[in-house]
Structures are given as structure tokens and as C-alpha cells.
Design a protein around this motif. Structure first.
Motif, mmCIF file in Angstrom:
data_model
loop_
_atom_site.group_PDB
_atom_site.id
_atom_site.type_symbol
_atom_site.label_atom_id
_atom_site.label_comp_id
_atom_site.label_asym_id
_atom_site.label_seq_id
_atom_site.Cartn_x
_atom_site.Cartn_y
_atom_site.Cartn_z
ATOM 1 N N MET A 21 36.554 44.188 39.627
ATOM 2 C CA MET A 21 36.446 42.824 39.105
ATOM 3 C C MET A 21 37.215 41.795 39.936
ATOM 4 S SD MET A 21 34.387 42.935 36.601
ATOM 5 C CE MET A 21 34.627 41.252 36.049
ATOM 6 N N GLU A 22 38.128 42.248 40.786
ATOM 7 C CA GLU A 22 39.011 41.338 41.518
ATOM 8 C C GLU A 22 38.277 40.274 42.330
ATOM 9 O OE1 GLU A 22 41.385 39.656 44.539
ATOM 10 O OE2 GLU A 22 39.961 41.233 45.002
ATOM 11 N N PRO A 23 37.242 40.598 43.128
ATOM 12 C CA PRO A 23 36.558 39.534 43.881
ATOM 13 C C PRO A 23 35.899 38.490 42.968
ATOM 14 C CG PRO A 23 35.895 41.685 44.696
ATOM 15 C CD PRO A 23 36.698 41.910 43.463
ATOM 16 N N ALA A 24 35.345 38.937 41.869
ATOM 17 C CA ALA A 24 34.703 38.008 40.936
ATOM 18 C C ALA A 24 35.734 37.116 40.265
ATOM 19 C CB ALA A 24 33.922 38.781 39.881
ATOM 20 N N LEU A 25 36.845 37.702 39.887
ATOM 21 C CA LEU A 25 37.887 36.915 39.215
ATOM 22 C C LEU A 25 38.529 35.929 40.178
ATOM 23 C CD1 LEU A 25 39.514 39.740 37.082
ATOM 24 C CD2 LEU A 25 37.856 38.022 36.350
ATOM 25 N N GLU A 26 38.626 36.311 41.434
ATOM 26 C CA GLU A 26 39.160 35.387 42.440
ATOM 27 C C GLU A 26 38.228 34.187 42.617
ATOM 28 O OE1 GLU A 26 40.388 35.575 47.121
ATOM 29 O OE2 GLU A 26 40.672 37.359 45.880
ATOM 30 N N GLU A 27 36.929 34.453 42.533
ATOM 31 C CA GLU A 27 35.937 33.378 42.642
ATOM 32 C C GLU A 27 35.966 32.474 41.406
ATOM 33 O OE1 GLU A 27 31.283 33.308 41.720
ATOM 34 O OE2 GLU A 27 31.815 34.617 43.404
ATOM 35 N N ARG A 42 43.922 34.081 36.549
ATOM 36 C CA ARG A 42 43.445 35.256 37.276
ATOM 37 C C ARG A 42 44.285 36.484 36.935
ATOM 38 N NH1 ARG A 42 43.974 34.553 43.216
ATOM 39 N NH2 ARG A 42 42.863 32.645 42.723
ATOM 40 N N ALA A 43 45.597 36.300 36.851
ATOM 41 C CA ALA A 43 46.477 37.416 36.511
ATOM 42 C C ALA A 43 46.196 37.926 35.101
ATOM 43 C CB ALA A 43 47.937 36.985 36.635
ATOM 44 N N GLU A 44 45.951 37.009 34.162
ATOM 45 C CA GLU A 44 45.611 37.417 32.795
ATOM 46 C C GLU A 44 44.301 38.204 32.768
ATOM 47 O OE1 GLU A 44 45.521 33.824 30.526
ATOM 48 O OE2 GLU A 44 47.707 33.585 30.561
ATOM 49 N N ALA A 45 43.319 37.748 33.539
ATOM 50 C CA ALA A 45 42.024 38.434 33.580
ATOM 51 C C ALA A 45 42.168 39.812 34.219
ATOM 52 C CB ALA A 45 41.005 37.596 34.336
ATOM 53 N N LEU A 46 42.925 39.917 35.301
ATOM 54 C CA LEU A 46 43.138 41.221 35.931
ATOM 55 C C LEU A 46 43.856 42.173 34.996
ATOM 56 C CD1 LEU A 46 44.058 40.319 39.620
ATOM 57 C CD2 LEU A 46 42.166 41.754 38.853
#
Length: 147
Positions: free
Chosen positions: A26-32, A40-44
Motif C-alpha cells: 500500500m505504500e506507493p498508493a498512500l504516498e500518492e 500517511r503514517a496513520e494510513a501505513l
């Protein structure tokens, strides 16, 4: 996301199982989606919990989760963190059962049957056909399901 989804078992452990790999996928999508570091940190962190399903259908759940994250970013009132987590949890078991039944118990046996017949005759084509039938089908299904 597609290439990261192929690393399902790279961070496998008995506590989170595939949770680390899901966060990595999920990291590339969340970065976008999230320019703010805190969001972003909460989502990760949300995607780094316990997760376990079949490796091919892992990509399907990642694609659905990406769509939910995008909708959450565009319309925060429509989707909250609990909805995303509940959908992930609800899909883990059924997709694992479907993936195991189709890929492990059906397609693998068919591919092995073809390959064993050819390899018994010292034909190297058996190995190539096994990899193409079993390996490429998973690769293609993962790509399609993520999209």
C-alpha cells in the motif's frame, strides 16, 4: 503496488503474518494519496496489522483498499478507518479459500500432471510448461485483480 504485492511472504511472521507485506504494497498508493506525513503514517499503521489471505487474492484486497483510501481522501465523511479495516478483514477468509481451492488444489495439480508426464519421458518442456501454467497464471491473475 503490483511489484510490491509479489513480496507477500518476504516479511511473513507469526504475529502479523502478511501484515508487513500489505503495508509495503500500500505504500506507493498512500504516498500518492497523502502528502501530509501524519496522514500517511496513520494510513501505513492502519495497514500494518494482522493480515492473511491467499497470495494471488492479496492483490485483489490491496486494489479494493486502494479504492477505499482514495474515496476516503476525496470524501472523508463517506469512508472512515473502520470501514476500510472491516472490509479487509471480511475479505481475508473467503479469498483465501477461493485461492487455495483454485490455485493450490486445482491448477497446480493439473499443471503438475502435465509436467510429470513430460518429465517422465526426459522432456525438459515439462518444467517449462509447469512454470508457465502455474506461475504465469498467478502472475497474470495478480495483475488483473489489483487493477
Amino acid at each position: 503496488m503490483f511489484w510490491n504485492s509479489g513480496l507477500v511472504f518476504s516479511g511473513f511472521n507469526m504475529v502479523k503474518m502478511e501484515g508487513n507485506a500489505f503495508a509495503l504494497t500500500m505504500e506507493p498508493a498512500l504516498e500518492e494519496l497523502y502528502e501530509d506525513q501524519t496522514e500517511r503514517a496513520e494510513a501505513l499503521q492502519r495497514h500494518n496489522g494482522f493480515f492473511n489471505t491467499h497470495a494471488v487474492f492479496f492483490a485483489l484486497i490491496a486494489g479494493i483498499t486502494y479504492a477505499l483510501e482514495k474515496q476516503k481522501k476525496d470524501h472523508p465523511a463517506a469512508v472512515d478507518d473502520d470501514v476500510i479495516e472491516n472490509i479487509k478483514v471480511a475479505l481475508m477468509g473467503p479469498t483465501a479459500g477461493i485461492g487455495d481451492a483454485f490455485f493450490f488444489n486445482c491448477l497446480r495439480v493439473i499443471a503438475a500432471g502435465i509436467a510429470i508426464g513430460l518429465c517422465a519421458q526426459a522432456n525438459f518442456l515439462g518444467v517449462i510448461l509447469f512454470v508457465l501454467i502455474y506461475g504465469f497464471s498467478q502472475f497474470a491473475a495478480r495483475y488483473y485483480l489489483l487493477r
